[in-house]
Design an enzyme around this catalytic site. Structure first.
Site, PDB file in Angstrom:
ATOM      1  N   HIS A   1       0.836  -1.194   0.000  1.00  0.00           N
ATOM      2  CA  HIS A   1       0.000   0.000   0.000  1.00  0.00           C
ATOM      3  C   HIS A   1       0.882   1.260   0.000  1.00  0.00           C
ATOM      4  CE1 HIS A   1      -3.376   2.602   1.506  1.00  0.00           C
ATOM      5  NE2 HIS A   1      -2.360   3.247   2.050  1.00  0.00           N
ATOM      6  N   GLU A   2       1.894   1.256   0.860  1.00  0.00           N
ATOM      7  CA  GLU A   2       2.780   2.426   0.946  1.00  0.00           C
ATOM      8  C   GLU A   2       3.577   2.614  -0.348  1.00  0.00           C
ATOM      9  OE1 GLU A   2       2.257   4.457   3.091  1.00  0.00           O
ATOM     10  OE2 GLU A   2       1.220   3.279   4.592  1.00  0.00           O
TER      11      GLU A   2
ATOM     12  N   HIS B   1       1.661   4.431  -2.898  1.00  0.00           N
ATOM     13  CA  HIS B   1       1.719   5.886  -2.674  1.00  0.00           C
ATOM     14  C   HIS B   1       3.012   6.450  -3.246  1.00  0.00           C
ATOM     15  CE1 HIS B   1      -1.851   6.592  -0.455  1.00  0.00           C
ATOM     16  NE2 HIS B   1      -1.501   5.962   0.655  1.00  0.00           N
TER      17      HIS B   1
ATOM     18  N   GLU C   1      -6.658   6.741  -1.052  1.00  0.00           N
ATOM     19  CA  GLU C   1      -6.428   5.570  -0.195  1.00  0.00           C
ATOM     20  C   GLU C   1      -6.952   4.290  -0.858  1.00  0.00           C
ATOM     21  OE1 GLU C   1      -4.596   5.449   2.650  1.00  0.00           O
ATOM     22  OE2 GLU C   1      -4.180   7.515   2.093  1.00  0.00           O
TER      23      GLU C   1
END
Lengths: 300, 183
Positions: free
Chosen positions: A143-144, A147, A224
């Site tokens: 997930h990071e 980003h 998100e």
């Protein structure tokens, strides 16, 4: 929407935020200058201050954020899973290996910062690394890294630093108003009529919602959800992130080092329900509900 | 606008399109080659871990000669494999041989308890993850290239310059099955 248009959007939004920040600050300094009859001097000061903090937030946002959260570098031996999982996912995403940091805090949470994939940082709390299994850590890191790949980190970190600056200034002004307005009322009647203090106070009240708007701009819920989806694409195992999010949500420890300026960086809001009576926290509510995210991940 | 000017303009646009598409193919091809060398790095790392592992297990379980031989054979096949297909096959072979080795190791509690063995096992698992992820990266780049090379009008340019589709790096049947994560 392709990843490249996402990157461009984030870049342009960052520049836009710089412009808004510089204009707001200059206007503010100009107003102060007017009340003390040296508008041009104050305007120059405002330009220097705002341009300098814009540049500073672009180049040093990651360091400032890491410093404000008290993170330290992670080594491979002590944080074997965290380190190797990030290595693996960087390979899968075709990204350079980001720098890894750890916050010594039992509340499970994580964030990414930096200005581009070459200067990226992924940071997790010791609570996250000890409470989550390898597959769950993998989900969080994926997930990071999404980003990082999308350049969300640039926008989010810059906003963090600028918001931090504004919040600090607005805090000072409120104090100045209370001190000047109420504290001296009995002793010094002149102080009460000082127009400068009144203007500052009103501005401080206007600025707070503006700051909130700025954060809302940086953080759409979509961002998100998109990072969740891209992360699942990377690990090919959405259940890992779903379980991680559930564990993070059900944990009762409170992250000590998060502030309003950095809250939106984290994978899950660092403020737990017990703080929700705080109107400011609600105003700054930036994360989509975990339940919804888990539901979407489970349906993939 | 005169017809000649129109033809020139058309030709220029066509040339620009050709150059851009050709360069796009080259970029993707380079990325695939880079991804391929990424897989090689991880396969080599995996192969490098094997002798150490075999030595460690040998120290506790001397009599399982056949298992060691199979692992060593599979390892040397992987090291000497040249084509992508051979590499994938040799890697699968090694996975199978290692599975036997670890099954045998189950019977030796002292071996299981040894710190060295645990470290090696952890490193090997991690390297297997790395192989899987570098393969995933390679395959997604191959997918991009092949899709581009097959769609019109890119396929005309692809066949003009002899760009051939790349083959995917196949996973084993075992790996394709859904992974059960234990807690």
């Amino acid at each position: 929407m392709s990843i490249y248009s996402q990157i461009n959007k984030n870049r342009w939004r960052t520049y836009l935020i710089f412009c808004i920040f510089i204009l707001l600050t200059c206007g503010f300094f100009y107003l102060i200058g007017k009340t003390v009859d040296s508008a041009s001097a104050y305007l120059t000061l405002g330009i220097i201050f705002s341009v300098a903090s814009s540049f500073g937030s672009y180049f040093f946002a990651d360091k400032i954020v890491l410093f404000s959260t008290g993170a330290f570098p992670a080594d491979k031996k002590r944080f074997f899973d965290f380190y190797t999982v990030t290595e693996n996912l960087s390979i899968a995403a075709g990204l350079p290996m980001p720098k890894l940091y750890v916050i010594d805090d039992s509340a499970p949470n994580a964030f990414a910062t930096g200005r581009d994939p070459k200067h990226a940082v992924v940071c997790a709390t010791t609570g996250l690394l000890s409470k989550l299994s390898r597959a769950e850590i993998e989900g969080v890191v994926a997930h990071e890294l999404s980003h990082v790949k999308n350049y969300d980190i640039l926008l989010m970190s810059v906003v963090s630093v600028l918001v931090g600056t504004i919040a600090l200034a607005s805090d000072w002004m409120m104090r100045g108003f209370l001190w000047g307005g109420f504290g001296k009322r009995d002793r010094d009647n002149d102080q009460n009529n000082n127009p400068l203090m009144l203007i500052l106070a009103i501005l401080a009240l206007i600025i707070a919602p503006l700051v909130a708007m700025l954060i809302q701009m940086a953080i759409s819920r979509k961002r998100e959800f998109l990072a969740d989806a891209n992360g699942a694409l990377l690990t090919r195992y959405p259940e890992g992130l779903a379980r991680a999010l559930e564990k993070i949500a059900s944990d009762h420890d409170q992250l000590q080092t998060a502030s309003n300026a950095t809250a939106h960086l984290f994978i899950s809001s660092p403020f737990k329900e017990k703080n929700s009576f705080n109107w400011l926290t609600n105003l700054f509510s930036t994360h989509p509900p975990i339940k919804e995210r888990v539901k979407i991940l489970r349906s993939m | 606008m005169s017809p000649t000017l129109l033809i020139i303009a058309f030709a220029v646009i066509l040339i620009i399109y050709f150059v851009a598409t050709y360069n796009g193919f080259i970029v993707l091809k380079t990325r695939i080659q880079e991804a391929l060398s990424g897989i090689d790095v991880q396969l080599k790392r995996r192969a490098d871990l094997i002798p150490n592992l075999v030595e460690t297990v040998k120290g506790y379980a001397k009599h399982e000669k056949e298992v060691f031989e199979n692992v060593t054979k599979a390892r040397s096949a992987l090291v000497s494999a040249k084509s992508l297909k051979d590499k994938a096959e040799a890697n699968n072979e090694l996975t199978g041989a290692l599975k036997n080795l670890f099954a045998v190791a189950e019977a030796y509690p002292q071996l299981q308890a040894s710190q060295n063995f645990q470290d090696l096992q952890k490193q090997l698992e991690d390297t297997e993850d790395k192989v899987a992820y570098s393969r995933q990266f390679y395959n997604s780049n191959v997918l991009d290239f092949n899709t581009k090379a097959q769609t019109f009008p890119n396929n005309v340019i692809a066949s003009m310059f002899g760009f051939k589709e790349f083959e995917f790096f196949q996973a084993t049947e075992d790996e394709k099955k859904k992974v059960d994560v234990k807690f």
